[in-house]
Design a protein around this motif. Structure first.
Motif, PDB file in Angstrom:
ATOM      1  N   GLY A 185       0.819  -1.209   0.000  1.00 56.06           N
ATOM      2  CA  GLY A 185       0.000   0.000   0.000  1.00 56.06           C
ATOM      3  C   GLY A 185       0.854   1.261   0.000  1.00 56.06           C
ATOM      4  N   ILE A 186       1.906   1.286   0.822  1.00 54.81           N
ATOM      5  CA  ILE A 186       2.787   2.462   0.862  1.00 54.81           C
ATOM      6  C   ILE A 186       3.580   2.572  -0.434  1.00 54.81           C
ATOM      7  CG2 ILE A 186       4.648   3.599   2.125  1.00 54.81           C
ATOM      8  CD1 ILE A 186       1.962   3.385   3.629  1.00 54.81           C
ATOM      9  N   TYR A 187       4.072   1.442  -0.929  1.00 57.65           N
ATOM     10  CA  TYR A 187       4.765   1.438  -2.225  1.00 57.65           C
ATOM     11  C   TYR A 187       3.861   2.015  -3.310  1.00 57.65           C
ATOM     12  CZ  TYR A 187       5.446  -0.741  -6.804  1.00 57.65           C
ATOM     13  OH  TYR A 187       5.520  -0.956  -8.147  1.00 57.65           O
ATOM     14  N   LEU A 188       2.610   1.552  -3.343  1.00 55.01           N
ATOM     15  CA  LEU A 188       1.679   1.987  -4.378  1.00 55.01           C
ATOM     16  C   LEU A 188       1.404   3.483  -4.287  1.00 55.01           C
ATOM     17  CD1 LEU A 188      -0.164   1.253  -6.703  1.00 55.01           C
ATOM     18  CD2 LEU A 188      -1.891   0.510  -5.062  1.00 55.01           C
ATOM     19  N   VAL A 189       1.275   3.996  -3.065  1.00 51.83           N
ATOM     20  CA  VAL A 189       1.005   5.425  -2.895  1.00 51.83           C
ATOM     21  C   VAL A 189       2.189   6.260  -3.376  1.00 51.83           C
ATOM     22  CG1 VAL A 189       0.652   7.242  -1.173  1.00 51.83           C
ATOM     23  CG2 VAL A 189      -0.694   5.146  -1.055  1.00 51.83           C
ATOM     24  N   ILE A 190       3.419   5.825  -3.094  1.00 50.83           N
ATOM     25  CA  ILE A 190       4.592   6.585  -3.550  1.00 50.83           C
ATOM     26  C   ILE A 190       4.658   6.585  -5.078  1.00 50.83           C
ATOM     27  CG2 ILE A 190       7.116   6.726  -3.535  1.00 50.83           C
ATOM     28  CD1 ILE A 190       7.101   5.603  -0.740  1.00 50.83           C
ATOM     29  N   VAL A 191       4.360   5.436  -5.702  1.00 46.82           N
ATOM     30  CA  VAL A 191       4.362   5.383  -7.167  1.00 46.82           C
ATOM     31  C   VAL A 191       3.259   6.283  -7.728  1.00 46.82           C
ATOM     32  CG1 VAL A 191       4.076   3.885  -9.174  1.00 46.82           C
ATOM     33  CG2 VAL A 191       5.372   3.082  -7.211  1.00 46.82           C
ATOM     34  N   VAL A 192       2.100   6.284  -7.072  1.00 43.23           N
ATOM     35  CA  VAL A 192       1.024   7.177  -7.508  1.00 43.23           C
ATOM     36  C   VAL A 192       1.437   8.634  -7.322  1.00 43.23           C
ATOM     37  CG1 VAL A 192      -1.333   7.931  -6.971  1.00 43.23           C
ATOM     38  CG2 VAL A 192      -0.838   5.512  -7.199  1.00 43.23           C
ATOM     39  N   GLU A 193       2.201   8.937  -6.259  1.00 41.22           N
ATOM     40  CA  GLU A 193       2.741  10.286  -6.081  1.00 41.22           C
ATOM     41  C   GLU A 193       3.565  10.696  -7.301  1.00 41.22           C
ATOM     42  OE1 GLU A 193       5.031  10.269  -2.531  1.00 41.22           O
ATOM     43  OE2 GLU A 193       3.337  10.614  -1.218  1.00 41.22           O
ATOM     44  N   MET A 194       4.352   9.754  -7.805  1.00 42.66           N
ATOM     45  CA  MET A 194       5.154  10.043  -8.989  1.00 42.66           C
ATOM     46  C   MET A 194       4.256  10.414 -10.165  1.00 42.66           C
ATOM     47  SD  MET A 194       7.703   6.814  -8.403  1.00 42.66           S
ATOM     48  CE  MET A 194       8.507   6.867  -9.978  1.00 42.66           C
TER      49      MET A 194
END
Length: 433
Positions: free
Chosen positions: A365-374
């Motif tokens: 979930g945290i990984y996905l949010v950081i990628v979505v931030e990108m």
């Protein structure tokens, strides 16, 4: 028809609907109906009705409109101006000087708004004219604002973490706790980049125009007290175990309205505007989540996620190989969709693959949010880019170019949490003991 062909057919239908301008929620529902009618014998009408009804009264989802309303209240109050004024005296002599106001201002506002777009709009409205007037370079003004505003997706209370938690049935409180250290890591990386740029090229940064005594700094810091009280009340009540995220969201709305009223900058008219804006945003997200829930159920009836997970497992892909492929996939998808749509469109398909290779859903979930931030700062549909373009009138490609170093820093953040997953998992583990 084979499973890969079914997946490609449904994907082509989804892309076609989105390209035709169909609302994301409607597109999700139509793809789910197509999956049930064409690739299963299940009663599509009954499943549609029961799924929409069953998912329309999720208690966990109640936190979402409350946190959105809290951010809308802050957006219309004087507290955001006070926050900027309180930070300036402390950052005047730091390497990069007042550019750090964008970084730390976005981080603080992200912690009380939960929204990337609201963070970019609020901080940008204050900092861009002020920093431009003082002679700071445009690229760093826009870059620090665009990059740091993405922290609104990660630093709790994050709206997108609530959406992920509801979509994947993960604990929202644990997701909030897991986002703390990655959020602090990214703040440090952004501030470090600004400092390094200032050290490498001192001429970029205007000379100090004002100096502040310790007494003046402490006096200015009083303006940060309302924001500190709000953060302490909302986040502290969750971490102390005194309130659930939903309860803390209700507390946040009450505190935000009270502090805004006490500041003398709030009125019933502004409160009405905040409620209407929060209602529109909440309805949009809720409809998307309902469509995603139906698509997820429909995928289950077709057996596609299970079969794809088995197929992925049979390929014996390493965790790192799968993550590289998923990172590229999410960045490309994020170029065309907003962050919430990316998550609700993909979780029903991706999560079986992720769990099949043994990846922790909390970490993912945290990984996905950081990628979505990108993806928030990648053209053509980077929401933060649109917000900043609207604020400044500057061409979106110039904004994207200024934000590119921060895109690379976010990518470095993904690499770090992959190499050291404890950055994400250590705090939730400690809190659960």
């Amino acid at each position: 028809m084979t499973d890969p062909m079914i997946a490609l057919t449904l994907l082509a239908l989804m892309i076609g609907l989105l390209a035709a301008g169909v609302w994301v929620a409607v597109a999700l529902t139509l793809v789910g109906l197509a999956a049930l009618v064409l690739f299963s014998s299940a009663p599509s009408g009954l499943i549609l009705a029961t799924t929409l009804w069953g998912h329309s009264h999720s208690w966990a989802l109640t936190a979402l409109p409350l946190f959105i309303l809290m951010g809308e209240i802050l957006l219309r109050s004087r507290m955001s101006d006070d926050m900027f004024t309180g930070l300036v005296p402390w950052l005047g002599r730091a390497p990069g000087r007042l550019l750090h106001v964008n970084v730390f201002g976005c981080a603080i506002f992200a912690a009380v708004s939960g929204s990337s777009a609201a963070t970019a709009a609020t901080i940008g409205r204050m900092s861009v004219p002020e920093l431009t007037k003082r002679g700071y370079p445009e690229s760093l003004i826009l870059g620090t604002l665009a990059g740091s505003a993405t922290l609104g997706l990660l630093i709790p209370p994050s709206i997108i973490l609530i959406v992920y938690g509801v979509a994947t049935e993960q604990s929202i409180a644990r997701l909030f706790i897991a986002g703390i250290l990655p959020g602090l890591m990214l703040i440090s990386m952004f501030a470090g980049y600004v400092a390094v740029r200032a050290w490498m090229n001192p001429d970029l940064i205007p000379p100090i125009e004002e100096s502040y005594t310790l007494r003046e700094k402490l006096k200015a810091s009083r303006r940060l007290i309302p924001v500190a009280l709000l953060i302490g009340g909302v986040i502290g009540s969750i971490y102390a175990g005194l309130a659930s995220p939903t309860d803390a969201a209700a507390l946040g709305v009450v505190l935000a309205a009270l502090l805004a009223w006490l500041s003398g900058s709030f009125s019933w008219k502004l409160f009405g505007e905040a409620v209407m804006s929060a209602t529109r945003t909440s309805c949009m997200i809720a409809l998307i989540l309902l469509g995603a829930a139906f698509l997820s159920v429909a995928m289950g009836f077709t057996g596609l996620p299970r079969n794809l997970a088995i197929w992925i497992a049979s390929m014996n892909l390493s965790v790192s190989t799968l993550l590289v492929a998923l990172t590229i996939f999410f960045i490309v998808l994020g170029c065309f969709l907003d962050g919430i749509s990316v998550i609700v469109l993909t979780t029903s398909i991706i999560m079986p693959m992720v769990t099949a290779v043994g990846i922790d859903p909390l970490w993912f979930g945290i990984y996905l949010v950081i990628v979505v931030e990108m993806s928030q700062i990648t053209p053509p549909v980077g929401f933060n880019l649109f917000v900043i373009q609207g604020l400044t009138g500057i061409d979106i490609l110039r904004v994207a170019k200024a934000a590119f170093p921060f895109f690379l820093l976010l990518l470095a953040g993904v690499v770090l949490i992959t190499l050291f997953p404890q950055i994400v998992t250590v705090l939730p583990e400690l809190m659960s003991r």
